[in-house]
Design a protein around this motif. Structure first.
Motif, mmCIF file in Angstrom:
data_model
loop_
_atom_site.group_PDB
_atom_site.id
_atom_site.type_symbol
_atom_site.label_atom_id
_atom_site.label_comp_id
_atom_site.label_asym_id
_atom_site.label_seq_id
_atom_site.Cartn_x
_atom_site.Cartn_y
_atom_site.Cartn_z
ATOM 1 N N GLY A 158 0.815 -1.107 0.123
ATOM 2 C CA GLY A 158 -0.112 0.072 0.126
ATOM 3 C C GLY A 158 0.836 1.324 -0.191
ATOM 4 O O GLY A 158 0.592 2.146 -0.971
ATOM 5 N N ALA A 159 1.494 1.064 0.356
ATOM 6 C CA ALA A 159 2.985 2.475 0.810
ATOM 7 C C ALA A 159 3.653 2.318 -0.439
ATOM 8 O O ALA A 159 3.814 3.639 -0.900
ATOM 9 C CB ALA A 159 3.756 2.776 1.827
ATOM 10 N N GLU A 160 3.427 1.310 -1.551
ATOM 11 C CA GLU A 160 4.613 1.676 -2.956
ATOM 12 C C GLU A 160 3.343 3.017 -3.404
ATOM 13 O O GLU A 160 3.949 3.383 -4.230
ATOM 14 C CB GLU A 160 4.622 0.542 -3.717
ATOM 15 C CG GLU A 160 5.933 -0.027 -2.573
ATOM 16 C CD GLU A 160 7.416 0.553 -2.762
ATOM 17 O OE1 GLU A 160 7.667 1.062 -3.645
ATOM 18 O OE2 GLU A 160 7.848 0.819 -1.294
ATOM 19 N N PHE A 174 0.795 8.749 4.221
ATOM 20 C CA PHE A 174 0.583 6.740 4.336
ATOM 21 C C PHE A 174 1.278 6.058 5.157
ATOM 22 O O PHE A 174 0.594 5.912 5.997
ATOM 23 C CB PHE A 174 0.920 6.862 2.978
ATOM 24 C CG PHE A 174 0.035 4.918 3.223
ATOM 25 C CD1 PHE A 174 -1.598 5.334 2.013
ATOM 26 C CD2 PHE A 174 0.258 3.611 2.900
ATOM 27 C CE1 PHE A 174 -1.886 3.936 2.422
ATOM 28 C CE2 PHE A 174 -0.158 2.737 3.478
ATOM 29 C CZ PHE A 174 -1.597 2.775 2.079
ATOM 30 N N SER A 175 3.165 6.324 5.293
ATOM 31 C CA SER A 175 3.668 5.632 6.665
ATOM 32 C C SER A 175 3.266 6.135 7.532
ATOM 33 O O SER A 175 3.140 5.656 9.023
ATOM 34 C CB SER A 175 5.221 5.602 6.105
ATOM 35 O OG SER A 175 5.468 5.088 4.609
ATOM 36 N N ASP A 176 3.066 7.494 7.858
ATOM 37 C CA ASP A 176 3.161 8.173 8.763
ATOM 38 C C ASP A 176 1.274 7.226 9.536
ATOM 39 O O ASP A 176 1.536 7.696 11.045
ATOM 40 C CB ASP A 176 2.870 9.609 8.935
ATOM 41 C CG ASP A 176 4.326 9.886 8.822
ATOM 42 O OD1 ASP A 176 4.869 9.200 8.934
ATOM 43 O OD2 ASP A 176 4.275 11.031 8.698
ATOM 44 N N ARG A 177 0.478 7.346 8.864
ATOM 45 C CA ARG A 177 -1.288 6.988 9.303
ATOM 46 C C ARG A 177 -0.647 5.732 9.996
ATOM 47 O O ARG A 177 -1.254 5.181 10.247
ATOM 48 C CB ARG A 177 -2.158 7.775 8.145
ATOM 49 C CG ARG A 177 -2.222 9.119 7.416
ATOM 50 C CD ARG A 177 -3.154 9.223 6.621
ATOM 51 N NE ARG A 177 -4.241 10.493 6.685
ATOM 52 C CZ ARG A 177 -2.963 11.964 6.688
ATOM 53 N NH1 ARG A 177 -1.761 11.842 6.656
ATOM 54 N NH2 ARG A 177 -4.300 12.551 6.126
ATOM 55 N N ALA A 195 -6.888 1.724 1.310
ATOM 56 C CA ALA A 195 -7.562 2.038 0.353
ATOM 57 C C ALA A 195 -8.165 3.692 0.948
ATOM 58 O O ALA A 195 -8.367 4.141 0.817
ATOM 59 C CB ALA A 195 -8.849 1.629 -0.439
ATOM 60 N N SER A 196 -8.689 3.076 2.461
ATOM 61 C CA SER A 196 -9.319 4.443 3.057
ATOM 62 C C SER A 196 -8.522 5.481 3.065
ATOM 63 O O SER A 196 -8.786 6.575 3.332
ATOM 64 C CB SER A 196 -10.418 4.298 4.127
ATOM 65 O OG SER A 196 -11.592 3.166 3.691
ATOM 66 N N LEU A 197 -7.306 4.930 3.686
ATOM 67 C CA LEU A 197 -6.194 5.747 4.306
ATOM 68 C C LEU A 197 -5.850 6.694 3.048
ATOM 69 O O LEU A 197 -5.206 7.132 3.391
ATOM 70 C CB LEU A 197 -5.163 5.115 4.657
ATOM 71 C CG LEU A 197 -5.503 4.010 6.266
ATOM 72 C CD1 LEU A 197 -4.020 3.522 6.690
ATOM 73 C CD2 LEU A 197 -6.082 5.168 7.631
ATOM 74 N N ALA A 198 -5.485 5.753 1.856
ATOM 75 C CA ALA A 198 -5.046 6.277 0.497
ATOM 76 C C ALA A 198 -6.221 7.790 0.143
ATOM 77 O O ALA A 198 -5.378 8.384 -0.216
ATOM 78 C CB ALA A 198 -5.127 5.552 -0.581
ATOM 79 N N ALA A 199 -7.444 6.862 0.127
ATOM 80 C CA ALA A 199 -8.418 8.490 0.448
ATOM 81 C C ALA A 199 -8.460 9.745 0.767
ATOM 82 O O ALA A 199 -8.617 11.068 0.335
ATOM 83 C CB ALA A 199 -9.723 7.862 -0.327
ATOM 84 N N LEU A 203 -5.831 10.270 -2.148
ATOM 85 C CA LEU A 203 -5.448 9.357 -3.850
ATOM 86 C C LEU A 203 -6.711 8.767 -4.005
ATOM 87 O O LEU A 203 -7.818 8.920 -3.097
ATOM 88 C CB LEU A 203 -4.190 8.363 -3.395
ATOM 89 C CG LEU A 203 -2.814 9.157 -2.656
ATOM 90 C CD1 LEU A 203 -2.726 7.599 -2.799
ATOM 91 C CD2 LEU A 203 -2.496 9.746 -4.092
ATOM 92 N N VAL A 204 -7.068 8.767 -5.873
ATOM 93 C CA VAL A 204 -8.326 7.820 -6.229
ATOM 94 C C VAL A 204 -8.094 6.331 -6.006
ATOM 95 O O VAL A 204 -7.377 5.809 -5.609
ATOM 96 C CB VAL A 204 -8.659 7.551 -7.855
ATOM 97 C CG1 VAL A 204 -9.194 7.519 -7.918
ATOM 98 C CG2 VAL A 204 -8.066 9.056 -7.933
ATOM 99 N N ARG A 205 -9.757 6.468 -5.122
ATOM 100 C CA ARG A 205 -9.277 5.149 -4.681
ATOM 101 C C ARG A 205 -9.371 3.469 -5.238
ATOM 102 O O ARG A 205 -8.595 2.736 -4.807
ATOM 103 C CB ARG A 205 -10.660 4.898 -3.620
ATOM 104 C CG ARG A 205 -11.391 3.300 -2.788
ATOM 105 C CD ARG A 205 -12.692 3.097 -2.604
ATOM 106 N NE ARG A 205 -12.739 4.623 -1.214
ATOM 107 C CZ ARG A 205 -12.558 4.078 -0.027
ATOM 108 N NH1 ARG A 205 -12.219 2.992 0.486
ATOM 109 N NH2 ARG A 205 -12.957 5.185 0.922
#
Length: 284
Positions: A158-160, A174-177, A195-199, A203-205
């Motif tokens: 996910g971080a990648e 993202f890593s911090d979260r 995906a929710s963290l990315a959003a 970022l587009v889910r």
């Protein structure tokens, strides 16, 4: 910081951690290895060692400056012994880097998003980068432990994806979260939660989920793991302080205190500014 604490931290740095038992007492305090302290709790052992260190300091009659000088000499000797042993790669073009890429010192960390000690060290590494104001950068490399998978590996992928879709800043955010919200290896984030963290980062889910399912992200994680294994890493966090001018590489395994890192970094920076002799780089 007290005299005793400074010396105790230096001893734990050079010897390699708190699990020292009778061995540390025999080496640092001159006690017989047959002493009963091997059966003591860590807290009792720490208290006893602290008393003995203070007693030895009083007997030696060292001033604070003299004690600091001796500690620094010991750390320099530790650096000299360690620098030729490691085969960790220096900063690479595809590394995730926080801070100035041209900084003289690089903190290289092999980490696992599901590791509680990595979570603790994450804040320490941020503090180190902030403190040195451009003189130290931080490289994050993945090393998800098999005992923490599939959750740790999924978070690494996910971080990648965050980096692929949002760049270096998104990777670090993202890593911090992840470290702020990860609960345990048993409660590792699902693909949907990642995906929710990315959003949250904008970022587009849908793009993130497709990326998370791709082979390329898993391959990137495996490449970091392979490099870590070649460097002899078996646990996390595995940290290396790397002098980019000399190639000196100092292994500092585990979630060690901030002060241990600053002592080593300060010594490397001082030696570099003094124009010390060049060293051979570690094998790559």
């Amino acid at each position: 910081m007290s005299r005793t604490k400074r010396l105790w931290q230096a001893a734990s740095l050079v010897i390699g951690g708190m699990a020292v038992g009778v061995g540390l007492s025999a080496m640092a305090l001159g006690e017989s290895s047959s002493a009963p302290i091997g059966k003591w709790s860590e807290r009792k052992l720490d208290h006893y060692i602290g008393q003995r260190i203070e007693q030895r300091l009083q007997e030696a009659g060292l001033t604070d400056d003299q004690l600091d000088a001796r500690i620094d000499q010991g750390i320099l000797a530790f650096i000299a012994k360690q620098q030729a042993r490691q085969e960790v790669k220096p900063i690479q073009p595809d590394d995730h880097v926080l801070g100035d890429r041209s900084a003289p010192i690089t903190l290289i960390e092999y980490s696992d998003y599901a590791c509680p000690y990595c979570k603790r060290f994450h804040a320490t590494a941020h503090r180190i980068v902030e403190h040195y104001q451009g003189k130290v950068n931080w490289v994050y490399r993945h090393f998800p432990l098999s005992s923490h998978n599939p959750g740790a590996e999924r978070a690494a992928a996910g971080a990648e994806c965050a980096a692929e879709l949002g760049g270096n800043a998104a990777f670090w955010a993202f890593s911090d979260r992840i470290f702020q919200r990860e609960r345990s290896t048993e409660g590792a984030f699902s693909a949907g939660e990642l995906a929710s963290l990315a959003a949250e980062l904008g970022l587009v889910r849908g793009q993130f989920k497709r990326c998370l399912d791709s082979e390329r992200t898993r391959a990137a994680v495996r490449a970091d793991v392979d490099g870590g294994e070649q460097a002899g890493i078996t646990g996390t966090p595995a940290n290396f302080v790397y002098d980019n001018s000399s190639g000196a590489t100092i292994a500092m395994v585990g979630a060690r205190p901030y002060e241990q890192f600053t002592r080593v970094i300060d010594q490397l920076l001082a030696r570099s500014s003094a124009g010390g002799p060049p060293r051979n780089r570690s094998k790559q």
